[in-house]
Design an enzyme around this catalytic site. Structure first.
Site, PDB file in Angstrom:
ATOM      1  N   MET A 136       0.800  -1.223   0.000  1.00 33.78           N
ATOM      2  CA  MET A 136       0.000   0.000   0.000  1.00 33.78           C
ATOM      3  C   MET A 136       0.833   1.274   0.000  1.00 33.78           C
ATOM      4  O   MET A 136       0.420   2.301   0.542  1.00 33.78           O
ATOM      5  CB  MET A 136      -0.955  -0.023   1.191  1.00 33.78           C
ATOM      6  CG  MET A 136      -2.040  -1.088   1.087  1.00 33.78           C
ATOM      7  SD  MET A 136      -3.008  -0.996  -0.449  1.00 33.78           S
ATOM      8  CE  MET A 136      -3.825   0.577  -0.223  1.00 33.78           C
ATOM      9  N   HIS A 166       3.927   5.387   2.232  1.00 32.19           N
ATOM     10  CA  HIS A 166       2.745   4.582   2.526  1.00 32.19           C
ATOM     11  C   HIS A 166       1.481   5.427   2.376  1.00 32.19           C
ATOM     12  O   HIS A 166       1.436   6.587   2.799  1.00 32.19           O
ATOM     13  CB  HIS A 166       2.812   4.013   3.940  1.00 32.19           C
ATOM     14  CG  HIS A 166       1.972   2.789   4.116  1.00 32.19           C
ATOM     15  ND1 HIS A 166       0.589   2.839   4.171  1.00 32.19           N
ATOM     16  CD2 HIS A 166       2.311   1.474   4.225  1.00 32.19           C
ATOM     17  CE1 HIS A 166       0.110   1.613   4.314  1.00 32.19           C
ATOM     18  NE2 HIS A 166       1.137   0.766   4.348  1.00 32.19           N
ATOM     19  N   HIS A 167       0.455   4.828   1.769  1.00 32.75           N
ATOM     20  CA  HIS A 167      -0.793   5.549   1.528  1.00 32.75           C
ATOM     21  C   HIS A 167      -1.465   5.964   2.837  1.00 32.75           C
ATOM     22  O   HIS A 167      -2.227   6.939   2.874  1.00 32.75           O
ATOM     23  CB  HIS A 167      -1.741   4.678   0.701  1.00 32.75           C
ATOM     24  CG  HIS A 167      -2.678   5.449  -0.166  1.00 32.75           C
ATOM     25  ND1 HIS A 167      -3.206   6.681   0.194  1.00 32.75           N
ATOM     26  CD2 HIS A 167      -3.198   5.178  -1.395  1.00 32.75           C
ATOM     27  CE1 HIS A 167      -4.009   7.117  -0.762  1.00 32.75           C
ATOM     28  NE2 HIS A 167      -4.017   6.229  -1.737  1.00 32.75           N
ATOM     29  N   ALA A 168      -1.203   5.236   3.924  1.00 36.37           N
ATOM     30  CA  ALA A 168      -1.781   5.621   5.212  1.00 36.37           C
ATOM     31  C   ALA A 168      -1.298   6.990   5.655  1.00 36.37           C
ATOM     32  O   ALA A 168      -1.966   7.667   6.446  1.00 36.37           O
ATOM     33  CB  ALA A 168      -1.446   4.575   6.274  1.00 36.37           C
ATOM     34  N   ASN A 200      -5.828  11.049   4.734  1.00 40.33           N
ATOM     35  CA  ASN A 200      -6.581  10.678   3.541  1.00 40.33           C
ATOM     36  C   ASN A 200      -8.002  11.216   3.643  1.00 40.33           C
ATOM     37  O   ASN A 200      -8.755  10.833   4.551  1.00 40.33           O
ATOM     38  CB  ASN A 200      -6.602   9.154   3.391  1.00 40.33           C
ATOM     39  CG  ASN A 200      -5.259   8.595   2.995  1.00 40.33           C
ATOM     40  OD1 ASN A 200      -4.939   8.476   1.810  1.00 40.33           O
ATOM     41  ND2 ASN A 200      -4.429   8.277   3.987  1.00 40.33           N
TER      42      ASN A 200
END
Length: 476
Positions: free
Chosen positions: A21, A143-145, A311
């Site tokens: 991710m 990381h997308h988090a 996000n």
């Protein structure tokens, strides 16, 4: 310390050994003396570490360390000012000769094929050397988090000299002590109480969205009605851990001119170009393209230029008209489908999924994503994610050297072996494709098909088939 939002946590929980991710941000940089006044010294990995080290105080997400909660009692937390080992996080990498676009793309794919180490802040940066034309590239693996597309663009701007080549900043942040187990449990308990207090407003928000949908005279298109089942395709299966990467560049003015001529937006053009390219590959690999695909198109609901983490987006389902043979029909159909998807998203409430995600329990969520990642079947919600993110409007610099191109791509998701991400940068529309090892041997098949699809649209619209040549890092 701060808690991951539910949406951030989902992007963390959905990571498995074959579903990585992290997102990728690639900057191609010109090092010749024309772009380095005074003939500055060659830019190497130590110089990159110095540049980043001097700016860590304002690149807050790069200092975040993931802290799990005992007993999986709540979503993890970010320790906001952790120690950062730049010797670990900033690395050098050399591409294969002759150092052209394909060699750079292959290097990015290899780097993307390994997950980030959760015991450290969730990013890595690579200085990629050996490129043709006295150039280097800097690849950020984040990381997308930590950040969505809008936050990543803002973070990228902070990490570069947007005004001049000055590099006089000084790193002045102090590290925070690690929290105790008791502090983590107490904080989790208090946050749960806050979530319970917010539940009535979440239910009210949901009910208001349902009422708006029921009262609307417009209905969802057949492709987006329940049970949201996308058609099977060559790209939808249990993905492997290998990543392959490809890029292409179009002139932004060409895309804008075409969109104005046809009365559609740049986002509509991206969807229509993607539909034309995917139709070509569907006919090649599946022998048919007789049903629209379902694309998940991220739409942000927080465009703040100051936001550099978190996000704040929702995925809008859009019917991708791969079943339309005529290029202009694909443009028209993409425009209608995108408008319908946006309207449906606004009616139901753009924050619906984000608000409910806060209540997803960590352990069952992780178990569910692990189970899904091992199933050799298609994604049951969508075929492919397609993103279009406005990037920087000004030429950027890193350590005084000019950034000539910027590319970005999001991760592959469970059951979807392709991702198309488009970033604009000054006068460029930069296309990135990420694939797993099972879906495409060479993802340039898709980027080449996207360029061809754009030429087909221009030709059908009566515009010149000759595309404007924009500055490009290397020949294919």
């Amino acid at each position: 310390m701060k808690r991951l939002s539910g949406w951030d946590a989902i992007l963390l929980y959905s990571e498995t050994p074959n579903v990585h991710m992290h997102t990728l941000k690639l900057a191609v940089i010109q090092l010749d003396d024309r772009n380095r006044p005074g003939g500055a010294a060659p830019f190497g990995v130590e110089q990159l570490r110095t540049v980043l080290g001097s700016r860590l105080y304002k690149l807050e997400p790069f200092r975040y360390e993931l802290i799990d909660i005992p007993f999986r009692f709540h979503h993890p937390m970010w320790r906001e000012n952790a120690e950062v080992d730049l010797e670990y996080h900033v690395r050098s990498y050399r591409v294969d000769p002759p150092g052209g676009r394909r060699q750079l793309d292959e290097a990015v794919g290899r780097i993307a094929s390994t997950p980030l180490d959760r015991r450290r802040p969730l990013w890595e940066m690579y200085l990629i050397e050996g490129l043709a034309g006295d150039r280097i590239a800097v690849l950020g693996k984040i990381h997308h988090a930590l950040a969505d597309g809008v936050a990543s663009a803002n973070l990228l701007a902070r990490g570069m000299d947007l005004q001049d080549g000055s590099n006089a900043e000084q790193d002045c942040y102090e590290t925070d002590p690690a929290p105790s187990r008791g502090e983590l449990v107490r904080s989790a308990f208090v946050d749960h109480l806050r979530q319970i207090a917010r539940l009535p407003s979440v239910v009210r928000y949901t009910a208001q969205g349902v009422r708006r949908v029921r009262r609307s005279p417009h209905k969802l298109s057949p492709e987006l009605t329940r049970p949201f089942t996308p058609p099977p395709s060559f790209m939808n299966h249990m993905i492997d851990a290998t990543r392959r990467f490809a890029t292409a560049t179009l002139a932004l003015d060409d895309v804008k001119q075409t969109g104005r001529h046809l009365g559609v937006t740049i986002n509509d053009m991206v969807l229509a170009i993607s539909a034309g390219a995917l139709r070509k590959l569907l006919l090649r690999y599946d022998g048919r393209a007789d049903h629209p695909l379902l694309a998940s198109v991220p739409i942000s609901f927080d465009f703040s230029p100051e936001r550099i983490s978190g996000n704040y987006f929702t995925g809008v389902l859009v019917g991708l008209p791969v079943d339309s043979e005529a290029p202009l029909e694909r443009v028209r159909a993409a425009h209608i489908a995108a408008a319908a998807g946006k309207e449906s998203n606004n009616l139901i409430g753009p924050e619906l999924v984000s608000r409910w995600s806060a209540y997803l329990p960590p352990a069952p969520a992780e178990a569910m994503f692990r189970w899904l990642s091992t199933k050799d079947g298609q994604n049951k919600v969508m075929n492919i994610p397609i993103s279009n993110v406005p990037g920087p409007r000004e030429r950027a610099r890193v350590g005084g050297a000019l950034v000539t191109e910027l590319y970005s791509v999001g991760p592959l998701t469970t059951g979807s072996g392709l991702n198309i991400t488009v970033w604009s940068y000054v006068d460029q529309l930069n296309i990135s494709v990420l694939a797993d090892g099972k879906t495409l041997e060479d993802p340039h098949e898709l980027t080449d098909a996207m360029v061809d699809a754009f030429i087909e649209i221009r030709s059908a619209a009566g515009l010149s088939k000759e595309l404007t040549i924009v500055e490009s890092a290397m020949a294919p």
